[in-house]
Design an enzyme around this catalytic site. Structure first.
Site, mmCIF file in Angstrom:
data_model
loop_
_atom_site.group_PDB
_atom_site.id
_atom_site.type_symbol
_atom_site.label_atom_id
_atom_site.label_comp_id
_atom_site.label_asym_id
_atom_site.label_seq_id
_atom_site.Cartn_x
_atom_site.Cartn_y
_atom_site.Cartn_z
ATOM 1 N N ASN A 1 -12.682 -3.345 2.876
ATOM 2 C CA ASN A 1 -13.574 -2.193 3.023
ATOM 3 C C ASN A 1 -14.577 -2.239 1.877
ATOM 4 O O ASN A 1 -14.187 -2.397 0.714
ATOM 5 C CB ASN A 1 -12.776 -0.886 2.966
ATOM 6 C CG ASN A 1 -11.867 -0.717 4.163
ATOM 7 O OD1 ASN A 1 -12.169 -1.189 5.257
ATOM 8 N ND2 ASN A 1 -10.731 -0.060 3.956
ATOM 9 N N HIS B 1 -6.911 -5.881 2.140
ATOM 10 C CA HIS B 1 -5.778 -5.316 2.881
ATOM 11 C C HIS B 1 -5.244 -6.408 3.800
ATOM 12 O O HIS B 1 -6.018 -7.020 4.543
ATOM 13 C CB HIS B 1 -6.240 -4.167 3.785
ATOM 14 C CG HIS B 1 -6.761 -2.960 3.082
ATOM 15 N ND1 HIS B 1 -6.023 -1.801 2.940
ATOM 16 C CD2 HIS B 1 -7.966 -2.713 2.503
ATOM 17 C CE1 HIS B 1 -6.756 -0.891 2.314
ATOM 18 N NE2 HIS B 1 -7.936 -1.410 2.039
ATOM 19 N N ASP C 1 0.851 -1.193 0.000
ATOM 20 C CA ASP C 1 0.000 0.000 0.000
ATOM 21 C C ASP C 1 0.885 1.241 0.000
ATOM 22 O O ASP C 1 1.888 1.313 0.717
ATOM 23 C CB ASP C 1 -0.916 -0.014 1.236
ATOM 24 C CG ASP C 1 -2.077 0.958 1.101
ATOM 25 O OD1 ASP C 1 -3.219 0.490 0.983
ATOM 26 O OD2 ASP C 1 -1.825 2.188 1.112
ATOM 27 N N HIS D 1 -10.280 -5.582 -3.350
ATOM 28 C CA HIS D 1 -8.927 -5.760 -2.818
ATOM 29 C C HIS D 1 -8.999 -6.116 -1.350
ATOM 30 O O HIS D 1 -9.845 -5.599 -0.615
ATOM 31 C CB HIS D 1 -8.076 -4.502 -3.009
ATOM 32 C CG HIS D 1 -8.683 -3.243 -2.463
ATOM 33 N ND1 HIS D 1 -9.656 -2.537 -3.135
ATOM 34 C CD2 HIS D 1 -8.478 -2.564 -1.307
ATOM 35 C CE1 HIS D 1 -10.007 -1.484 -2.426
ATOM 36 N NE2 HIS D 1 -9.314 -1.477 -1.291
ATOM 37 N N GLY E 1 -14.958 3.314 4.102
ATOM 38 C CA GLY E 1 -13.599 3.708 3.751
ATOM 39 C C GLY E 1 -13.105 3.193 2.419
ATOM 40 O O GLY E 1 -11.934 3.377 2.085
ATOM 41 N N GLN E 2 -13.969 2.538 1.633
ATOM 42 C CA GLN E 2 -13.501 2.074 0.318
ATOM 43 C C GLN E 2 -13.320 3.274 -0.598
ATOM 44 O O GLN E 2 -14.252 4.089 -0.742
ATOM 45 C CB GLN E 2 -14.486 1.072 -0.302
ATOM 46 C CG GLN E 2 -13.938 0.449 -1.580
ATOM 47 C CD GLN E 2 -14.848 -0.620 -2.190
ATOM 48 O OE1 GLN E 2 -15.960 -0.850 -1.714
ATOM 49 N NE2 GLN E 2 -14.364 -1.262 -3.242
#
Ligand code: 5GP
Ligand code: ZN
Length: 119
Positions: A92, A107, A35, A105, A98-99
């Site tokens: 998310n 995290h 990230d 994806h 919070g996306q």
């Protein structure tokens, strides 16, 4: 259209190698990269090569690829040596959660204490 590369999608571009990323693992169906704004010592994103807007959409359309994603999340954790200390896999889903990138994806977060429940 879901499954097809989206011209305006950052993670489709990373999957295609058109946008650079610090790639740590690749498979036929997934790409894992660090990230850009890490929230923990280990913060790796695992994405499917195919475009779906979120994890549930991916699960509904291509469940084996979602399974591949979770297998890779575990492989990332092992590579990063956080599998024994513990790590978190987060999807998310929706801007309220919070996306910000609407290409599914996971995290993978680890390497520090992780509070429960998360914020
Ligand atoms: P979301 O907020 O959608 O759950 O996660 C998107 C993640 O993508 C964020 O943690 C953000 O830091 C990361 N990100 C955004 N743009 C880039 C980029 O260009 N490269 C990389 N490696 N990560 C990115
Ligand atoms: Zn995409």
């Amino acid at each position: 259209m879901a499954g097809q590369p989206q011209a305006d999608c950052l993670f489709c571009k990373i999957a295609a190698g058109e946008v650079p990323a610090d790639v740590v693992r690749e498979t036929a169906t997934t790409v894992a990269f660090r990230d850009i704004n890490p929230q923990a010592p280990t913060h790796v994103l695992v994405i499917p090569r195919v475009h779906h807007p979120d994890a549930a959409s991916l699960a509904a359309a291509e469940p084996q690829v979602l399974a591949d994603l979770l297998t890779e999340a575990g492989n990332v954790a092992a590579d990063e040596k956080v599998d024994r200390t513990g790590y978190r896999v987060i999807f998310n889903t929706g801007s309220g959660a919070g996306q910000t990138v609407f290409h599914a994806h996971a995290h993978v977060l680890g390497g520090r204490g992780l509070n429960w429940p998360p914020g």
